[in-house]
Design an enzyme around this catalytic site. Structure first.
Site, PDB file in Angstrom:
ATOM      1  N   ASP A 274       1.201  -8.925   1.448  1.00  0.00           N
ATOM      2  CA  ASP A 274       2.111  -7.954   2.081  1.00  0.00           C
ATOM      3  C   ASP A 274       2.510  -8.444   3.484  1.00  0.00           C
ATOM      4  O   ASP A 274       3.707  -8.505   3.835  1.00  0.00           O
ATOM      5  CB  ASP A 274       1.376  -6.600   2.156  1.00  0.00           C
ATOM      6  CG  ASP A 274       2.281  -5.419   2.462  1.00  0.00           C
ATOM      7  OD1 ASP A 274       3.505  -5.605   2.492  1.00  0.00           O
ATOM      8  OD2 ASP A 274       1.743  -4.307   2.655  1.00  0.00           O
TER       9      ASP A 274
ATOM     10  N   ASN B 178       0.868  -1.188   0.000  1.00  0.00           N
ATOM     11  CA  ASN B 178       0.000   0.000   0.000  1.00  0.00           C
ATOM     12  C   ASN B 178       0.901   1.232   0.000  1.00  0.00           C
ATOM     13  O   ASN B 178       2.120   1.122   0.145  1.00  0.00           O
ATOM     14  CB  ASN B 178      -0.972  -0.011   1.190  1.00  0.00           C
ATOM     15  CG  ASN B 178      -0.248  -0.042   2.517  1.00  0.00           C
ATOM     16  OD1 ASN B 178       0.525   0.855   2.818  1.00  0.00           O
ATOM     17  ND2 ASN B 178      -0.463  -1.074   3.301  1.00  0.00           N
TER      18      ASN B 178
ATOM     19  N   GLY C 233      -7.205  -9.063  -3.911  1.00  0.00           N
ATOM     20  CA  GLY C 233      -7.601  -9.492  -2.569  1.00  0.00           C
ATOM     21  C   GLY C 233      -8.356  -8.368  -1.872  1.00  0.00           C
ATOM     22  O   GLY C 233      -9.470  -8.010  -2.254  1.00  0.00           O
ATOM     23  N   ILE C 234      -7.694  -7.775  -0.909  1.00  0.00           N
ATOM     24  CA  ILE C 234      -8.295  -6.701  -0.107  1.00  0.00           C
ATOM     25  C   ILE C 234      -8.757  -5.536  -0.997  1.00  0.00           C
ATOM     26  O   ILE C 234      -9.762  -4.888  -0.700  1.00  0.00           O
ATOM     27  CB  ILE C 234      -7.266  -6.249   0.957  1.00  0.00           C
ATOM     28  CG1 ILE C 234      -7.019  -7.395   1.960  1.00  0.00           C
ATOM     29  CG2 ILE C 234      -7.721  -4.980   1.694  1.00  0.00           C
ATOM     30  CD1 ILE C 234      -5.790  -7.265   2.821  1.00  0.00           C
TER      31      ILE C 234
HETATM   32  N1  AR6 Z   1       1.252 -15.768  -1.717  1.00  0.00           N
HETATM   33  C1  AR6 Z   1       0.690 -15.468  -2.910  1.00  0.00           C
HETATM   34  N2  AR6 Z   1      -0.467 -14.804  -3.034  1.00  0.00           N
HETATM   35  C2  AR6 Z   1      -1.085 -14.418  -1.885  1.00  0.00           C
HETATM   36  C3  AR6 Z   1      -0.544 -14.672  -0.600  1.00  0.00           C
HETATM   37  C4  AR6 Z   1       0.681 -15.388  -0.542  1.00  0.00           C
HETATM   38  N3  AR6 Z   1       1.277 -15.678   0.605  1.00  0.00           N
HETATM   39  N4  AR6 Z   1      -1.399 -14.151   0.317  1.00  0.00           N
HETATM   40  C5  AR6 Z   1      -2.440 -13.600  -0.353  1.00  0.00           C
HETATM   41  N5  AR6 Z   1      -2.252 -13.759  -1.679  1.00  0.00           N
HETATM   42  P1  AR6 Z   1      -3.906  -8.848  -1.201  1.00  0.00           P
HETATM   43  P2  AR6 Z   1      -4.328  -6.352  -2.671  1.00  0.00           P
HETATM   44  C6  AR6 Z   1      -3.081 -13.332  -2.809  1.00  0.00           C
HETATM   45  O1  AR6 Z   1      -5.119  -8.655  -0.384  1.00  0.00           O
HETATM   46  O2  AR6 Z   1      -5.683  -6.785  -3.093  1.00  0.00           O
HETATM   47  C7  AR6 Z   1      -2.505  -5.411   2.120  1.00  0.00           C
HETATM   48  O3  AR6 Z   1      -3.014  -5.124   3.392  1.00  0.00           O
HETATM   49  C8  AR6 Z   1      -4.533 -13.040  -2.548  1.00  0.00           C
HETATM   50  O4  AR6 Z   1      -5.296 -14.234  -2.554  1.00  0.00           O
HETATM   51  O5  AR6 Z   1      -2.682  -9.371  -0.557  1.00  0.00           O
HETATM   52  O6  AR6 Z   1      -3.415  -5.752  -3.700  1.00  0.00           O
HETATM   53  C9  AR6 Z   1      -1.621  -4.293   1.594  1.00  0.00           C
HETATM   54  O7  AR6 Z   1      -0.875  -3.688   2.624  1.00  0.00           O
HETATM   55  C10 AR6 Z   1      -4.882 -12.153  -3.734  1.00  0.00           C
HETATM   56  O8  AR6 Z   1      -5.203 -12.923  -4.884  1.00  0.00           O
HETATM   57  O9  AR6 Z   1      -3.454  -7.499  -1.968  1.00  0.00           O
HETATM   58  C11 AR6 Z   1      -2.621  -3.343   1.002  1.00  0.00           C
HETATM   59  O10 AR6 Z   1      -3.180  -2.509   1.982  1.00  0.00           O
HETATM   60  C12 AR6 Z   1      -3.567 -11.401  -4.016  1.00  0.00           C
HETATM   61  O11 AR6 Z   1      -2.559 -12.099  -3.269  1.00  0.00           O
HETATM   62  C13 AR6 Z   1      -3.679  -4.263   0.447  1.00  0.00           C
HETATM   63  O12 AR6 Z   1      -3.588  -5.467   1.205  1.00  0.00           O
HETATM   64  C14 AR6 Z   1      -3.590  -9.945  -3.586  1.00  0.00           C
HETATM   65  O13 AR6 Z   1      -4.314  -9.828  -2.388  1.00  0.00           O
HETATM   66  C15 AR6 Z   1      -3.431  -4.600  -0.995  1.00  0.00           C
HETATM   67  O14 AR6 Z   1      -4.523  -5.308  -1.498  1.00  0.00           O
END
Ligand code: AR6
Length: 176
Positions: free
Chosen positions: A35, A25, A124-125
């Site tokens: 993250d 972020n 994700g988020i």
């Molecule tokens: N390995 C691979 N992919 C993963 C893992 C992992 N260990 N964990 C989750 N994913 P997100 P965003 C996938 O929410 O939507 C954070 O708080 C997950 O299933 O991680 O870009 C940051 O600090 C999804 O498909 O990232 C930001 O505030 C993908 O990774 C915010 O979340 C991205 O999900 C960013 O949100």
């Protein structure tokens, strides 16, 4: 030499690559999702490096990317990029997501990276629709690789089956 594009299912913190991309972020101070997993597995050196960047340039804008050590991870670098929060598609989210992939690749090349792994940024988020995000990711990476550079392998690491299937389908079509 042609760059190999591939998809795998799993945890990106376990992937062996020169650079692992983080879906961060704008604060660069960590969070949940991938993250949180990267900072937890990589240890405090990564956060320390992020703080230095933050002090120098005030974080990272949406669509941009910064590079740090990978700490304890089995990688040389973590490239932190910030994807857009999905807002119904009316806030230039598609361009910003493409920028996040492109700027990560550019930074990788500037640092001589040969192998890089991406998570599914923003899906994700940040709630970016997964099908659209996968299309943008694959198209942006393919376009970037039209120009010769250092990259030998780009891996899309999918955490869930839905994303994995989408990427597998996209990579099946046309040569990669
Ligand atoms: N390995 C691979 N992919 C993963 C893992 C992992 N260990 N964990 C989750 N994913 P997100 P965003 C996938 O929410 O939507 C954070 O708080 C997950 O299933 O991680 O870009 C940051 O600090 C999804 O498909 O990232 C930001 O505030 C993908 O990774 C915010 O979340 C991205 O999900 C960013 O949100």
């Amino acid at each position: 030499m042609q760059t190999h594009l591939e998809v795998m299912k799993g945890d990106i913190t376990k992937v062996k690559a020169d650079a692992i991309v983080n879906a961060a972020n704008t604060s660069l101070l960590g969070g949940g999702g991938v993250d949180g997993a990267i900072h937890k597995a990589g240890g405090p050196q990564i956060l320390e490096a992020c703080r230095e960047i933050r002090n120098r340039q005030g974080g990272c804008k949406v669509g941009e990317a910064v590079i740090t050590t990978a700490g304890n991870l089995d990688a040389k670098f973590v490239i932190h990029t910030v994807g857009p929060v999905w807002n119904g598609g009316k806030s230039d989210e598609e361009t910003l997501l493409a920028n996040a992939y492109r700027n990560s690749l550019r930074l990788a090349q500037e640092n001589g990276v040969t192998t890089i792994a991406f998570p599914n940024i923003s899906t994700g988020i940040y709630r970016f629709p997964k099908d659209k995000a996968a299309e943008i990711a694959v198209a942006t990476v393919r376009e970037f690789l039209q120009e010769p550079g250092t990259l030998e392998r780009v891996t899309f690491v999918c955490f869930d089956e839905e994303n994995y299937q989408r990427y597998a389908d996209l990579l099946k079509n046309a040569s990669s």
